[in-house]
Design an enzyme around this catalytic site. Structure first.
Site, PDB file in Angstrom:
ATOM      1  N   SER A 226     -13.367 -48.400  24.420  1.00 34.58           N
ATOM      2  CA  SER A 226     -13.810 -49.687  23.901  1.00 34.58           C
ATOM      3  C   SER A 226     -15.027 -50.226  24.652  1.00 34.58           C
ATOM      4  O   SER A 226     -16.027 -49.528  24.757  1.00 34.58           O
ATOM      5  CB  SER A 226     -12.640 -50.661  23.945  1.00 34.58           C
ATOM      6  OG  SER A 226     -12.816 -51.618  22.961  1.00 34.58           O
ATOM      7  N   LYS A 230     -18.516 -48.191  25.616  1.00 33.38           N
ATOM      8  CA  LYS A 230     -19.943 -48.523  25.442  1.00 33.38           C
ATOM      9  C   LYS A 230     -20.675 -48.254  26.763  1.00 33.38           C
ATOM     10  O   LYS A 230     -21.768 -47.683  26.800  1.00 33.38           O
ATOM     11  CB  LYS A 230     -20.115 -49.994  25.054  1.00 33.38           C
ATOM     12  CG  LYS A 230     -19.307 -50.475  23.844  1.00 33.38           C
ATOM     13  CD  LYS A 230     -19.562 -51.954  23.557  1.00 33.38           C
ATOM     14  CE  LYS A 230     -18.426 -52.702  22.877  1.00 33.38           C
ATOM     15  NZ  LYS A 230     -17.951 -52.292  21.601  1.00 33.38           N
ATOM     16  N   TRP A 317     -12.434 -52.684  13.090  1.00 32.96           N
ATOM     17  CA  TRP A 317     -13.386 -53.485  13.870  1.00 32.96           C
ATOM     18  C   TRP A 317     -14.449 -52.605  14.537  1.00 32.96           C
ATOM     19  O   TRP A 317     -15.606 -52.976  14.662  1.00 32.96           O
ATOM     20  CB  TRP A 317     -12.586 -54.269  14.911  1.00 32.96           C
ATOM     21  CG  TRP A 317     -13.351 -55.278  15.702  1.00 32.96           C
ATOM     22  CD1 TRP A 317     -13.651 -55.213  17.039  1.00 32.96           C
ATOM     23  CD2 TRP A 317     -13.886 -56.522  15.238  1.00 32.96           C
ATOM     24  NE1 TRP A 317     -14.338 -56.333  17.428  1.00 32.96           N
ATOM     25  CE2 TRP A 317     -14.503 -57.153  16.344  1.00 32.96           C
ATOM     26  CE3 TRP A 317     -13.915 -57.168  13.997  1.00 32.96           C
ATOM     27  CZ2 TRP A 317     -15.144 -58.388  16.246  1.00 32.96           C
ATOM     28  CZ3 TRP A 317     -14.546 -58.400  13.902  1.00 32.96           C
ATOM     29  CH2 TRP A 317     -15.145 -58.983  15.015  1.00 32.96           C
ATOM     30  N   HIS A 367      -6.482 -49.469  17.826  1.00 34.50           N
ATOM     31  CA  HIS A 367      -7.473 -49.484  18.900  1.00 34.50           C
ATOM     32  C   HIS A 367      -6.753 -49.302  20.239  1.00 34.50           C
ATOM     33  O   HIS A 367      -6.153 -50.248  20.762  1.00 34.50           O
ATOM     34  CB  HIS A 367      -8.168 -50.851  18.837  1.00 34.50           C
ATOM     35  CG  HIS A 367      -9.304 -51.021  19.781  1.00 34.50           C
ATOM     36  ND1 HIS A 367     -10.496 -50.362  19.637  1.00 34.50           N
ATOM     37  CD2 HIS A 367      -9.423 -51.791  20.886  1.00 34.50           C
ATOM     38  CE1 HIS A 367     -11.318 -50.740  20.611  1.00 34.50           C
ATOM     39  NE2 HIS A 367     -10.689 -51.592  21.395  1.00 34.50           N
TER      40      HIS A 367
HETATM   41  C1  GCU Z   1     -13.593 -56.728  21.307  1.00 33.31           C
HETATM   42  C2  GCU Z   1     -15.054 -56.462  21.068  1.00 33.31           C
HETATM   43  C3  GCU Z   1     -15.355 -54.964  20.967  1.00 33.31           C
HETATM   44  C4  GCU Z   1     -14.781 -54.252  22.154  1.00 33.31           C
HETATM   45  C5  GCU Z   1     -13.322 -54.575  22.295  1.00 33.31           C
HETATM   46  C6  GCU Z   1     -12.639 -53.986  23.533  1.00 33.31           C
HETATM   47  O1  GCU Z   1     -12.875 -56.391  20.172  1.00 33.31           O
HETATM   48  O2  GCU Z   1     -15.439 -57.167  19.910  1.00 33.31           O
HETATM   49  O3  GCU Z   1     -16.739 -54.750  20.891  1.00 33.31           O
HETATM   50  O4  GCU Z   1     -14.973 -52.871  22.022  1.00 33.31           O
HETATM   51  O5  GCU Z   1     -13.153 -55.973  22.401  1.00 33.31           O
HETATM   52  O6  GCU Z   1     -13.280 -53.811  24.560  1.00 33.31           O
HETATM   53  O7  GCU Z   1     -11.411 -53.779  23.433  1.00 33.31           O
END
Ligand code: GCU
Length: 391
Positions: A226, A230, A317, A367
């Site tokens: 997540s 990134k 998402w 997720h």
């Molecule tokens: C939020 C955010 C995402 C990210 C996520 C996470 O949903 O919008 O961009 O990847 O958190 O880190 O779990």
């Protein structure tokens, strides 16, 4: 850290595939003067140009290691995970004195492997308890993390808490390394951003691993889930010492194409997490088409190293299809090296790893980062990374 809890209120999010508007991706092969890259040699120059585009417009500048960085092993348990691993707690001092900012690294190395071991490197949200945690807490956290699974597969794991580098909020920079190390690293706090700081921390963990004779320095893998996925992508793009990059549900600002309007958008990212990216990235709120780059080109910068992108079927998402298409597109640069990426159309068969040198799977479910995901990463690493000294 749960998925879409920061839904950014009134901003629209599209989760209807039929409403995705057509878009045109920039080609990773188009040079600034309009020529087309056709050889690996030309690509190397283009790679530097693209990396700078991402630095200038999205993640900020990446500083090097601080002078005087040093390490202290605080404790060693030779009988961790019922004897399967040696667990060490290590203080990584990010400067010459013991008063320098510290990153606490937790390292597990398997005991049953002959020769040098490959290691997964990643930051964690909370898997690593503070060093002060009692034995029972540690045991519980050990059981929860992927440690036993990776150790059993013959892999080491090195991890630190992401908050050691910068707290995940808009004021985090004031107390994190962007402020405390601004002088030694010769970088102003606003020249980079939180994701860049986390990525930088992953490279500092690697610096430490490179000092250990037990570790196979050609099989260090950076992995993240997540928001940390990134950051892992940015770490892997900048630090070519990472032999493999694994992005688990990294979504918008990670593997997913910014131009594909599905799930989270650039505007939502910049609004809910204004500290993650540099200010320039806000120019592309509701205007992804104006970006001089897109995320498939960032994936391309991992070539020719092994790359794995993973999505989860209920994680709309993060835009699983956008992650898939981006990984597939990056395969064009792998092809320049004679390597194969991801083929076929979306969705691929569920819960099945596809791709050769670029890997991809769509796991059933939410997720998260599950044992299934880890087992694919291990199998992919086994296929793609050769032990140092082997033929
Ligand atoms: C939020 C955010 C995402 C990210 C996520 C996470 O949903 O919008 O961009 O990847 O958190 O880190 O779990």
């Amino acid at each position: 850290v749960a998925g879409a809890l920061l839904c950014a209120g009134a901003q629209k999010t599209n989760k209807d595939e039929s409403k995705v508007q057509p878009y045109t991706l920039p080609s990773a092969f188009t040079t600034p003067d309009g020529k087309t890259v056709r050889t690996v040699k030309q690509w190397q120059k283009q790679r530097a140009y693209l990396l700078k585009l991402f630095a200038d417009n999205e993640y900020g500048r990446m500083p090097g290691a601080p002078a005087g960085m040093h390490y202290r092993v605080d404790s060693v348990d030779r009988n961790a995970l019922d004897g399967a691993a040696v667990r060490s707690d290590v203080s990584v001092f990010l400067g010459p004195s013991d008063g320098a900012p510290v990153m606490h690294v937790l390292l597990y190395l398997p005991t049953h492997v002959a020769g040098k071991v490959p290691v997964f490197v990643g930051l964690n949200f909370a898997v690593v308890p503070p060093l002060s945690a009692d034995a029972a807490t540690r045991k519980r956290e050990e059981d929860r993390g992927p440690f036993a699974q990776l150790i059993a597969a013959g892999y080491g794991v090195a991890t630190a808490w992401y908050g050691d580098l910068e707290a995940d909020n808009p004021d985090g920079w004031k107390t994190g390394v962007r402020s405390t190390l601004a002088g030694p690293l010769h970088i102003q706090p606003q020249e980079w951003a939180t994701l860049g700081v986390w990525a930088w921390g992953m490279s500092r963990i690697q610096d430490y691993l490179l000092t250990l004779p037990e570790v196979d320095t050609h099989r260090i893998i950076v992995v993240g889930h997540s928001r940390i996925g990134k950051a892992a992508l940015w770490a892997g793009a900048n630090d070519i010492r990472f032999a493999m990059v694994v992005l688990n549900d990294s979504g918008e600002g990670g593997a997913a194409l910014a131009r594909r309007d599905f799930g989270e958008t650039t505007q939502i990212l910049n609004t809910a997490f204004p500290h993650w990216f540099v200010a320039r990235f806000r120019d592309f709120n509701n205007n992804a088409a104006a970006m001089p780059m897109d995320q498939h080109e960032l994936l391309s910068l991992i070539a020719p190293r092994a790359l794995y992108v993973a999505s989860a079927s209920d994680d709309w998402w993060s835009d699983p299809k956008g992650e898939f298409l981006s990984a597939q597109e990056a395969g064009k640069v792998y092809a320049l090296y004679g390597l194969k990426g991801v083929t076929g159309s979306f969705p691929p068969p569920l819960d099945t790893s596809i791709g050769d040198h670029v890997g991809y799977h769509l796991r059933t479910g939410q997720h998260d980062m599950m044992p299934f995901d880890w087992s694919q990463y291990v199998a992919f690493a086994n296929r793609n990374l050769k032990p140092t000294g082997s033929i």
